[in-house]
Scaffold this motif. Structure first.
Motif, short mmCIF file in Angstrom:
data_model
loop_
_atom_site.label_atom_id
_atom_site.label_comp_id
_atom_site.label_asym_id
_atom_site.label_seq_id
_atom_site.Cartn_x
_atom_site.Cartn_y
_atom_site.Cartn_z
N VAL A 1 0.98 -1.18 -0.15
CA VAL A 1 -0.06 0.16 0.19
C VAL A 1 0.96 1.13 -0.07
O VAL A 1 1.80 1.38 0.77
CB VAL A 1 -0.88 -0.06 1.24
N GLU A 2 0.50 1.92 -0.98
CA GLU A 2 1.49 3.34 -0.87
C GLU A 2 0.70 4.49 0.09
O GLU A 2 -0.40 4.61 0.00
CB GLU A 2 1.42 4.10 -2.30
N ILE B 1 -1.82 1.79 -15.01
CA ILE B 1 -2.13 1.81 -13.60
C ILE B 1 -3.08 3.18 -13.70
O ILE B 1 -2.77 4.18 -14.38
CB ILE B 1 -1.07 1.87 -12.76
N GLY C 1 -3.17 6.79 -8.12
CA GLY C 1 -3.20 6.54 -6.87
C GLY C 1 -3.05 7.35 -5.76
O GLY C 1 -3.61 8.58 -5.96
N GLN D 1 1.56 5.50 -9.06
CA GLN D 1 2.40 5.02 -8.17
C GLN D 1 3.15 3.88 -8.61
O GLN D 1 2.53 2.87 -9.23
CB GLN D 1 1.77 4.88 -7.00
N THR E 1 4.43 1.85 -6.51
CA THR E 1 4.03 0.66 -5.72
C THR E 1 3.06 0.07 -6.04
O THR E 1 2.83 -1.39 -6.08
CB THR E 1 3.77 1.52 -4.25
N ASP E 2 2.13 0.82 -6.80
CA ASP E 2 0.80 -0.07 -7.37
C ASP E 2 1.08 -0.94 -8.48
O ASP E 2 0.36 -2.13 -8.75
CB ASP E 2 -0.46 1.11 -7.99
N ALA F 1 2.47 -3.99 -7.25
CA ALA F 1 1.50 -4.73 -6.22
C ALA F 1 0.79 -5.37 -7.38
O ALA F 1 0.32 -6.82 -6.91
CB ALA F 1 0.75 -3.77 -5.59
N GLN F 2 0.76 -5.08 -8.51
CA GLN F 2 -0.10 -6.03 -9.52
C GLN F 2 0.42 -7.37 -9.77
O GLN F 2 -0.01 -8.09 -10.19
CB GLN F 2 -0.32 -5.20 -10.83
#
Ligand code: G1P
Length: 297
Positions: free
Chosen positions: A191-192, A222, A225, A231, A233-234, A237-238
């Motif tokens: 999570v960002e 993306i 975010g 982001q 991070t997102d 995360a995928q």
């Protein structure tokens, strides 16, 4: 066999507003810890990890960075004439081989994910590193080198990680840990900048990444975010849902947040004291400073 990591992206497009007025005319990455700019620490770390190609994502007003990595024929010939071999040697570490360095402009400040995506055409189907020069890490074995070694065992996507206190989790990407194997953790979520009280753990992402080409593909699609930005991070995360191959790496070393004034000062003191040529005088000074009120207050 896992592909070797030979390219690194350095996102350096930020305005550095926290360091105004200094950053009005110099890029934040040129600010110095003792006598070396922040960016030099990042480059040295990348080189130690085997990186051969350096991709800078810059923005307007960052031309000092390009000059910094260029040869300086007049300065070099002056130093040569005066027989200043040590200084010539120092300058060498700032020179890049022709073609080893590329500059790409990020035209709009749309976030770290967008900055990394700007470099997509300079990569082929290969893993790549990302280094955020604000995060300076003092370590016996440089942090990215530690990660490259761990990556050669497990592959996937790897982010540097460090425990932070509860009241700091909102400032970082935070890992949701699946399995804690010590220096490596497998990750079931990221999570960002989670809102206070919602962080899945205290394990924060620090600015070193080794990423699969798939993350670059994810960056194509993306959505906005945290903080209204795209982001990184997102996009990482995928990969958890898609390939279950995201890992945190607890590095051995001390990290300084040189994106903040307090962190920059701490790094200045730590790196000053680590220098043989400065230690004695500097330590005496600090001891005096602690014992008597000083004029700068
Ligand atoms: C960035 C990343 C964040 C990471 C941090 C580390 O945030 O988005 O996930 O934890 O760097 O320094 P920034 O500090 O650029 O806001």
């Amino acid at each position: 066999m896992k592909k070797r990591v030979t390219k690194a992206i350095f996102p350096v497009a930020g305005l550095g507003t926290r360091f105004l007025p200094a950053t009005k005319s110099i890029p934040k990455e040129i600010m110095t810890l003792v006598d070396r700019p922040l960016i030099q620490y990042a480059i040295d770390e990348a080189r130690a990890a085997g990186i051969k190609e350096f991709i800078f994502v810059t923005s307007r007003g960052k031309s000092a960075l390009e000059d910094y990595f260029d040869h300086s024929p007049e300065l070099e010939s002056q130093l040569r004439k005066k027989g200043k071999k040590d200084l010539l040697e120092t300058l060498k570490s700032t020179n890049m081989d022709s073609g080893a360095i590329a500059y790409i402009r990020q035209h709009k400040a749309l976030g770290l994910g967008h900055a990394v995506w700007c470099a997509r055409r300079l990569l082929s189907n290969e893993p790549f590193a990302v280094i955020l020069p604000d995060d300076v890490i003092a370590a016996e074995t440089p942090c990215l080198q530690q990660m490259v070694e761990a990556y050669s065992e497990i592959g996937g996507n790897m982010v540097a990680a460090m425990e932070v206190p509860d009241n700091k989790t909102h400032a970082y990407g935070i890992l949701d840990v699946k399995e804690d194997m010590g220096s490596v953790v497998s990750v079931k979520g990221m999570v960002e900048k989670p809102a206070a009280g919602t962080a899945p753990s205290n394990l924060a992402v620090i600015g070193r990444y080794i990423l699969s080409p798939q993350v670059m593909v994810n960056l194509n699609r993306i959505k906005t975010g945290a903080g209204g930005e795209l982001q990184l991070t997102d996009a990482i995360a995928q990969e958890i849902a898609a390939h279950d191959n995201v890992y945190g790496f607890r590095f051995r070393g001390q990290r300084f947040d040189c994106g903040s004034k307090a962190g920059f000062l701490q790094a200045t003191v730590a790196f000053g004291m680590a220098r043989d040529d400065l230690r004695e005088e500097f330590t005496d000074f600090l001891a005096d400073l602690m014992s008597v009120p000083n004029a700068a207050q």
